[in-house]
Design an enzyme around this catalytic site. Structure first.
Site, mmCIF file in Angstrom:
data_model
loop_
_atom_site.group_PDB
_atom_site.id
_atom_site.type_symbol
_atom_site.label_atom_id
_atom_site.label_comp_id
_atom_site.label_asym_id
_atom_site.label_seq_id
_atom_site.Cartn_x
_atom_site.Cartn_y
_atom_site.Cartn_z
ATOM 1 N N SER A 164 0.843 -1.200 0.000
ATOM 2 C CA SER A 164 0.000 0.000 0.000
ATOM 3 C C SER A 164 0.875 1.245 0.000
ATOM 4 O O SER A 164 1.661 1.466 0.936
ATOM 5 C CB SER A 164 -0.900 0.007 1.228
ATOM 6 N N HIS A 208 -1.367 -1.266 -4.161
ATOM 7 C CA HIS A 208 -2.619 -0.863 -3.515
ATOM 8 C C HIS A 208 -2.628 0.655 -3.323
ATOM 9 O O HIS A 208 -1.708 1.228 -2.738
ATOM 10 C CB HIS A 208 -2.718 -1.593 -2.168
ATOM 11 N N ASP A 252 -4.786 3.763 -1.837
ATOM 12 C CA ASP A 252 -5.879 4.133 -0.934
ATOM 13 C C ASP A 252 -6.398 5.534 -1.252
ATOM 14 O O ASP A 252 -5.712 6.530 -1.021
ATOM 15 C CB ASP A 252 -5.391 4.087 0.521
ATOM 16 N N MET A 285 -8.988 8.320 -0.255
ATOM 17 C CA MET A 285 -9.834 8.737 0.880
ATOM 18 C C MET A 285 -10.321 10.155 0.647
ATOM 19 O O MET A 285 -9.581 10.993 0.130
ATOM 20 C CB MET A 285 -9.031 8.694 2.180
ATOM 21 N N HIS A 303 -8.440 1.249 -3.858
ATOM 22 C CA HIS A 303 -9.349 1.032 -2.731
ATOM 23 C C HIS A 303 -9.994 2.376 -2.407
ATOM 24 O O HIS A 303 -9.360 3.250 -1.818
ATOM 25 C CB HIS A 303 -8.526 0.482 -1.546
ATOM 26 N N MET A 337 -12.145 4.627 -0.416
ATOM 27 C CA MET A 337 -12.820 4.861 0.866
ATOM 28 C C MET A 337 -13.498 6.218 0.755
ATOM 29 O O MET A 337 -13.050 7.221 1.322
ATOM 30 C CB MET A 337 -11.785 4.824 2.004
ATOM 31 N N MET A 372 -11.619 -5.624 5.494
ATOM 32 C CA MET A 372 -10.798 -4.684 6.269
ATOM 33 C C MET A 372 -10.487 -5.286 7.633
ATOM 34 O O MET A 372 -11.401 -5.679 8.371
ATOM 35 C CB MET A 372 -11.535 -3.357 6.469
ATOM 36 N N GLY A 403 -8.896 4.225 7.121
ATOM 37 C CA GLY A 403 -8.543 5.634 7.338
ATOM 38 C C GLY A 403 -7.059 5.878 7.517
ATOM 39 O O GLY A 403 -6.534 6.882 7.055
ATOM 40 N N PHE A 404 -6.380 4.935 8.170
ATOM 41 C CA PHE A 404 -4.977 5.168 8.483
ATOM 42 C C PHE A 404 -4.163 3.876 8.395
ATOM 43 O O PHE A 404 -4.688 2.793 8.705
ATOM 44 C CB PHE A 404 -4.836 5.748 9.900
ATOM 45 N N GLY A 405 -2.902 4.018 8.002
ATOM 46 C CA GLY A 405 -1.981 2.893 8.040
ATOM 47 C C GLY A 405 -1.420 2.726 9.441
ATOM 48 O O GLY A 405 -1.657 3.551 10.327
ATOM 49 N N ASP A 416 -6.856 -6.286 4.315
ATOM 50 C CA ASP A 416 -6.202 -4.975 4.340
ATOM 51 C C ASP A 416 -6.209 -4.414 5.755
ATOM 52 O O ASP A 416 -7.270 -4.145 6.318
ATOM 53 C CB ASP A 416 -6.959 -4.047 3.387
ATOM 54 N N GLY A 417 -4.988 -4.234 6.285
ATOM 55 C CA GLY A 417 -4.845 -3.570 7.575
ATOM 56 C C GLY A 417 -4.080 -4.411 8.583
ATOM 57 O O GLY A 417 -4.508 -5.503 8.937
ATOM 58 N N GLY A 418 -2.928 -3.917 9.005
ATOM 59 C CA GLY A 418 -2.154 -4.596 10.040
ATOM 60 C C GLY A 418 -1.509 -5.900 9.601
ATOM 61 O O GLY A 418 -1.153 -6.733 10.436
ATOM 62 N N GLY A 441 1.068 -2.091 4.095
ATOM 63 C CA GLY A 441 1.589 -0.740 3.926
ATOM 64 C C GLY A 441 2.820 -0.512 4.759
ATOM 65 O O GLY A 441 3.953 -0.585 4.267
HETATM 66 C C1 DX5 Z 1 -6.267 1.772 5.692
HETATM 67 C C2 DX5 Z 1 -5.871 1.412 4.298
HETATM 68 C C3 DX5 Z 1 -4.784 0.419 4.198
HETATM 69 C C4 DX5 Z 1 -3.473 0.846 4.801
HETATM 70 C C5 DX5 Z 1 -2.884 -0.385 5.422
HETATM 71 O O1 DX5 Z 1 -7.461 2.471 5.656
HETATM 72 O O2 DX5 Z 1 -6.978 0.902 3.574
HETATM 73 O O3 DX5 Z 1 -4.585 0.006 2.839
HETATM 74 O O4 DX5 Z 1 -2.558 1.360 3.884
HETATM 75 O O5 DX5 Z 1 -1.749 -0.004 6.120
HETATM 76 P P1 DX5 Z 1 -1.031 -1.027 7.123
HETATM 77 O O6 DX5 Z 1 -0.572 -2.191 6.317
HETATM 78 O O7 DX5 Z 1 0.096 -0.207 7.671
HETATM 79 O O8 DX5 Z 1 -2.045 -1.421 8.163
HETATM 80 ZN ZN ZN Z 2 -6.549 -0.014 1.599
#
Ligand code: DX5
Ligand code: ZN
Length: 218
Positions: free
Chosen positions: A5, A28, A30, A32, A61, A63, A132, A137-139, A170-172, A192
């Site tokens: 990401s 990927h 994002d 937003m 993606h 959002m 998700m 919203g945030f990485g 997606d996420g963590g 990401g």
């Molecule tokens: C969060 C995004 C993710 C984000 C994941 O809203 O959709 O794609 O980049 O970041 P990580 O891998 O750091 O959780």
């Molecule tokens: Zn994403």
């Protein structure tokens, strides 16, 4: 499949950051809008530039609110996948059909608290389900393991031939969480911070892919 990401990349050097993960399956992106999620990132002009700067298929993606209006242009521009949120529209089938008609694969995303059962019937209209595993919203947030049950449910429907689509998470996702996701039957892993915080993002992609592959084999 691994989809780094670029949310965690250096936005002033996106072409170089894409080049750094040249072996990735998808890139990927994002998008937003500061309405559907409390953050603002990038939009269509940046995606159009990225399409010229990399050969990696773009996994967009969205959002955003009103995907019926804003999603098809990403497909027309040449994105490989255009994924929008189930929570953002009353007519996900129409949006999916418009994305496909514009030449891209259609993806449906669900937030961690959104159950998958009401959407199982319509998943035949989609090429990807994006589960998700953090609040969008945030990485850099922590993985929510409870969402894996949604991946398992859809994996079973794919394995039994009732559905044909890829399960994406997606996420963590990082070295500590990717194996559990793979064991739940996830096909594609977005990462990401786990990729772009390392000195060699390309090598990290390869490591994550082999970790996921070993977990799949078990
Ligand atoms: C969060 C995004 C993710 C984000 C994941 O809203 O959709 O794609 O980049 O970041 P990580 O891998 O750091 O959780
Ligand atoms: Zn994403």
């Amino acid at each position: 499949m691994i989809a780094p990401s670029i949310l965690s990349a250096d936005f002033a050097h996106l072409a170089d950051e894409a080049q750094a993960v040249a072996g990735a399956d998808w890139l990927h992106v994002d998008v937003m809008d500061a309405h559907f999620v409390p953050n603002l990132t990038l939009g269509l002009p940046v995606v159009e530039s990225l399409l010229k700067a990399t050969e990696i298929p773009l996994d967009c993606h969205l959002m955003i609110e009103d995907p019926g209006r804003w999603a098809p242009p990403y497909a027309e521009a040449g994105a490989h996948n255009v994924t929008f949120h189930a929570e953002a529209t009353d007519d996900p089938i129409a949006v999916a059909r418009d994305i496909r008609a514009a030449g891209a694969k259609a993806g449906l995303s669900v937030k961690p608290g959104t159950p998958i059962e009401p959407y199982l019937e319509i998943l035949r209209e989609f090429d990807t389900l994006l589960v998700m595993s953090v609040e969008p919203g945030f990485g850099g947030q922590s993985f929510i393991p409870e969402v894996l049950q949604k991946a398992r449910i859809v994996r079973n429907l794919v394995d039994s031939g009732e559905l044909r689509l890829l399960v994406e998470i997606d996420g963590g996702i990082n070295a500590d969480t990717i194996e559990a996701a793979a064991e739940a039957g996830v096909d594609c892993f977005v990462a990401g911070s786990a990729v772009y915080s390392t000195a060699d993002p390309g090598a990290t992609v390869q490591k994550l892919r082999s970790q996921a592959a070993s977990a799949w084999a078990r």
